[in-house]
Design a protein around this motif. Sequence first.
Motif, PDB file in Angstrom:
ATOM      1  N   SER A  21      -7.574   1.258  -5.803  1.00 24.71           N
ATOM      2  CA  SER A  21      -7.378   0.830  -4.418  1.00 24.71           C
ATOM      3  C   SER A  21      -5.892   0.814  -4.055  1.00 24.71           C
ATOM      4  CB  SER A  21      -7.958  -0.583  -4.281  1.00 24.71           C
ATOM      5  OG  SER A  21      -7.773  -1.065  -2.991  1.00 24.71           O
ATOM      6  N   SER A  22      -5.550   1.482  -2.968  1.00 30.16           N
ATOM      7  CA  SER A  22      -4.143   1.549  -2.525  1.00 30.16           C
ATOM      8  C   SER A  22      -4.107   2.298  -1.201  1.00 30.16           C
ATOM      9  CB  SER A  22      -3.300   2.315  -3.554  1.00 30.16           C
ATOM     10  OG  SER A  22      -3.732   3.649  -3.630  1.00 30.16           O
ATOM     11  N   LYS A  45      -8.940   1.395  -0.217  1.00 29.07           N
ATOM     12  CA  LYS A  45      -7.964   0.336   0.110  1.00 29.07           C
ATOM     13  C   LYS A  45      -8.742  -0.938   0.463  1.00 29.07           C
ATOM     14  CE  LYS A  45      -3.960  -1.289   1.759  1.00 29.07           C
ATOM     15  NZ  LYS A  45      -3.186  -1.938   0.709  1.00 29.07           N
ATOM     16  N   PHE A  48      -8.877  -6.879   3.903  1.00 24.48           N
ATOM     17  CA  PHE A  48      -8.354  -8.213   3.594  1.00 24.48           C
ATOM     18  C   PHE A  48      -9.069  -9.304   4.383  1.00 24.48           C
ATOM     19  CE2 PHE A  48      -5.273  -5.708   1.545  1.00 24.48           C
ATOM     20  CZ  PHE A  48      -4.615  -6.515   0.637  1.00 24.48           C
ATOM     21  N   SER A 106     -13.643  -2.067  -1.417  1.00 29.46           N
ATOM     22  CA  SER A 106     -12.862  -3.159  -2.008  1.00 29.46           C
ATOM     23  C   SER A 106     -12.569  -4.227  -0.963  1.00 29.46           C
ATOM     24  CB  SER A 106     -11.543  -2.594  -2.550  1.00 29.46           C
ATOM     25  OG  SER A 106     -10.657  -3.638  -2.860  1.00 29.46           O
ATOM     26  N   ASN A 133     -11.342  -8.004  -5.005  1.00 32.24           N
ATOM     27  CA  ASN A 133      -9.968  -8.165  -5.450  1.00 32.24           C
ATOM     28  C   ASN A 133      -9.584  -9.605  -5.128  1.00 32.24           C
ATOM     29  OD1 ASN A 133      -7.149  -8.129  -5.365  1.00 32.24           O
ATOM     30  ND2 ASN A 133      -7.049  -6.626  -3.712  1.00 32.24           N
ATOM     31  N   LYS A 170     -11.748  -7.628  -9.672  1.00 28.39           N
ATOM     32  CA  LYS A 170     -10.403  -7.224 -10.107  1.00 28.39           C
ATOM     33  C   LYS A 170      -9.529  -8.476 -10.103  1.00 28.39           C
ATOM     34  CE  LYS A 170      -6.916  -3.788  -8.868  1.00 28.39           C
ATOM     35  NZ  LYS A 170      -6.497  -2.844  -7.826  1.00 28.39           N
ATOM     36  N   PHE A 196      -5.580  -5.192 -15.044  1.00 29.93           N
ATOM     37  CA  PHE A 196      -5.367  -6.265 -14.112  1.00 29.93           C
ATOM     38  C   PHE A 196      -4.839  -5.682 -12.815  1.00 29.93           C
ATOM     39  CE2 PHE A 196      -4.479  -8.188 -18.297  1.00 29.93           C
ATOM     40  CZ  PHE A 196      -5.407  -9.214 -18.293  1.00 29.93           C
ATOM     41  N   ASN A 197      -4.932  -6.496 -11.758  1.00 33.28           N
ATOM     42  CA  ASN A 197      -4.247  -6.105 -10.532  1.00 33.28           C
ATOM     43  C   ASN A 197      -2.743  -6.313 -10.724  1.00 33.28           C
ATOM     44  OD1 ASN A 197      -3.828  -5.262  -7.938  1.00 33.28           O
ATOM     45  ND2 ASN A 197      -5.258  -6.703  -7.022  1.00 33.28           N
ATOM     46  N   PHE A 217       6.006  -0.125  -7.481  1.00 32.59           N
ATOM     47  CA  PHE A 217       5.220   0.719  -8.383  1.00 32.59           C
ATOM     48  C   PHE A 217       5.421   0.299  -9.831  1.00 32.59           C
ATOM     49  CE2 PHE A 217       6.267   3.637  -4.772  1.00 32.59           C
ATOM     50  CZ  PHE A 217       5.009   3.555  -4.199  1.00 32.59           C
ATOM     51  N   VAL A 247      -1.062   2.892 -16.200  1.00 38.86           N
ATOM     52  CA  VAL A 247      -1.672   4.133 -16.712  1.00 38.86           C
ATOM     53  C   VAL A 247      -1.019   5.294 -15.951  1.00 38.86           C
ATOM     54  CG1 VAL A 247      -3.801   5.416 -17.111  1.00 38.86           C
ATOM     55  CG2 VAL A 247      -3.829   2.902 -17.198  1.00 38.86           C
ATOM     56  N   ALA A 267      -2.801   4.323  -9.736  1.00 40.16           N
ATOM     57  CA  ALA A 267      -2.235   4.306  -8.383  1.00 40.16           C
ATOM     58  C   ALA A 267      -0.770   4.766  -8.426  1.00 40.16           C
ATOM     59  CB  ALA A 267      -2.357   2.920  -7.753  1.00 40.16           C
ATOM     60  N   SER A 268       0.102   3.978  -9.073  1.00 39.45           N
ATOM     61  CA  SER A 268       1.555   4.255  -9.013  1.00 39.45           C
ATOM     62  C   SER A 268       1.905   5.687  -9.399  1.00 39.45           C
ATOM     63  CB  SER A 268       2.316   3.291  -9.922  1.00 39.45           C
ATOM     64  OG  SER A 268       2.239   1.989  -9.419  1.00 39.45           O
TER      65      SER A 268
HETATM   66  C1  LIG Z   1       1.184   0.561  -2.356  1.00 36.46           C
HETATM   67  C2  LIG Z   1       0.068  -0.107  -3.114  1.00 36.46           C
HETATM   68  C3  LIG Z   1      -1.014  -0.663  -2.406  1.00 36.46           C
HETATM   69  C4  LIG Z   1      -2.038  -1.307  -3.103  1.00 36.46           C
HETATM   70  N1  LIG Z   1      -3.100  -1.825  -2.400  1.00 36.46           N
HETATM   71  C5  LIG Z   1      -4.113  -2.433  -3.079  1.00 36.46           C
HETATM   72  C6  LIG Z   1      -5.239  -2.955  -2.396  1.00 36.46           C
HETATM   73  O1  LIG Z   1      -5.372  -2.879  -1.178  1.00 36.46           O
HETATM   74  N2  LIG Z   1      -6.217  -3.539  -3.135  1.00 36.46           N
HETATM   75  C7  LIG Z   1      -6.140  -3.648  -4.506  1.00 36.46           C
HETATM   76  O2  LIG Z   1      -7.077  -4.183  -5.122  1.00 36.46           O
HETATM   77  N3  LIG Z   1      -5.092  -3.152  -5.178  1.00 36.46           N
HETATM   78  C8  LIG Z   1      -4.088  -2.562  -4.500  1.00 36.46           C
HETATM   79  N4  LIG Z   1      -3.017  -2.051  -5.189  1.00 36.46           N
HETATM   80  C9  LIG Z   1      -2.962  -2.235  -6.653  1.00 36.46           C
HETATM   81  C10 LIG Z   1      -3.452  -0.984  -7.386  1.00 36.46           C
HETATM   82  O3  LIG Z   1      -4.825  -0.718  -7.122  1.00 36.46           O
HETATM   83  C11 LIG Z   1      -3.296  -1.155  -8.898  1.00 36.46           C
HETATM   84  O4  LIG Z   1      -4.139  -2.186  -9.376  1.00 36.46           O
HETATM   85  C12 LIG Z   1      -1.864  -1.493  -9.300  1.00 36.46           C
HETATM   86  O5  LIG Z   1      -0.916  -0.758  -8.561  1.00 36.46           O
HETATM   87  C13 LIG Z   1      -1.661  -1.228 -10.803  1.00 36.46           C
HETATM   88  O6  LIG Z   1      -1.979   0.109 -11.117  1.00 36.46           O
HETATM   89  P1  LIG Z   1      -0.840   1.249 -11.297  1.00 36.46           P
HETATM   90  O7  LIG Z   1       0.026   0.811 -12.399  1.00 36.46           O
HETATM   91  O8  LIG Z   1      -1.619   2.496 -11.608  1.00 36.46           O
HETATM   92  O9  LIG Z   1      -0.128   1.321  -9.985  1.00 36.46           O
HETATM   93  C14 LIG Z   1      -1.986  -1.393  -4.524  1.00 36.46           C
HETATM   94  C15 LIG Z   1      -0.914  -0.810  -5.202  1.00 36.46           C
HETATM   95  C16 LIG Z   1       0.096  -0.177  -4.534  1.00 36.46           C
HETATM   96  C17 LIG Z   1       1.228   0.433  -5.295  1.00 36.46           C
END
Ligand SMILES: Cc1cc2nc3c(=O)[nH]c(=O)nc-3n(C[C@H](O)[C@H](O)[C@H](O)COP(=O)(O)O)c2cc1C
Length: 328
Positions: A21-22, A45, A48, A106, A133, A170, A196-197, A217, A247, A267-268
């Motif tokens: 989710s992002s 995404k 909220f 989500s 989440n 999450k 984890f989130n 990130f 990851v 995501a990142s």
């Molecule tokens: C810009 C951005 C927006 C995000 N929005 C959400 C979100 O809306 N809901 C959610 O559960 N996680 C959100 N995340 C968290 C990611 O889903 C993920 O759990 C977190 O970034 C760790 O994973 P990564 O290391 O691959 O980025 C967001 C992350 C980023 C970077």
Amino acid sequence: MVNLGTTYMGLKLKNPLIVGSSGLTNSVENIIEIEKNGAAAVVLKSLFEEQIIYAAHKTMMQDEVANAYPEADDYIRHYTRENDVSKYLTLIKQAKESVNIPVIASINCISGTEWISFAKYIEEAGADALELNVFVLPSDPEKSIEQNEAVYFDVVKEVLKVVNIPVALKISYYFSSLAQTVTKLSWTGIKGLVLFNRFFSPDIDIENFEIKTSNVFSTPSDLALSLRWIAMMSTHVKCDLAASTGVHSGKAMIKELLAGAQAVQVASVLYKKGFREIGSMIEELTGWMERKNFTSVDQFTGKMSIEEAKNPAAFERVQFMKHFSGIE
Ligand SMILES: Cc1cc2nc3c(=O)[nH]c(=O)nc-3n(C[C@H](O)[C@H](O)[C@H](O)COP(=O)(O)O)c2cc1C
């Protein structure tokens, strides 16, 4: 030929890579690209809870009719929520029409109250699963551990009453007794836990005396936290685990699977390198499986969990010791 297929929260996935989710998962165009590049599922995404409630209250205050006709309150509340949600439902519907991979909705929530009815609409719109989440920062000194943690159990209980699709939770790692809480949450009827989130971290601008966010990130070195807890929890929990945070490569995905995750969420790395990285990560997994003579993912899932690893103490050691670090 290697079979990359896996099952996560009852969903059959063609491989273990899910796009988390992002902002990347907030449009149908991106979701189509994500599928084209080979991801097995997508988490939209988050919708909220606070945004929805805020929007409902704002409309009520602006509309005099609400004051004159008390029964209009409910209508306006309902209308505003429907309106907000309708955009999200449209995204789910369009995504389902456009791709074949599972679409996981989500919701970011902090209570098991009025928003819960939305969950049913999400199911009706066609989402294959729902990820909750939930994050309660235990920052209020007046609140007990029980009060803070009750929120998670309430949310799950209420959501499971209204939907039949699989539900995942999450969470963060801010728990006093993480292992016990994770285990108990896994008994609630949820089908998956995402560990984890990651949250925006606060920082201070010392020139302008302002609070700002840092490190939006993750980096590859952030992997260790989820890796440790996936390895320690994977044989204890009664639901599937997905690894999230840090990851950034096929190797990192393999490590999380070895620790016992059924899937990883990314995501990142995609923000930094683009959707093509999905294909590279899957190629790396395939190449490694061929080299190690694995023909399916379940042959090695959990092979390095704390129960299976030859040196399980390495997951539990938190103090630096020469024996584990090799550094004096
Ligand atoms: C810009 C951005 C927006 C995000 N929005 C959400 C979100 O809306 N809901 C959610 O559960 N996680 C959100 N995340 C968290 C990611 O889903 C993920 O759990 C977190 O970034 C760790 O994973 P990564 O290391 O691959 O980025 C967001 C992350 C980023 C970077």
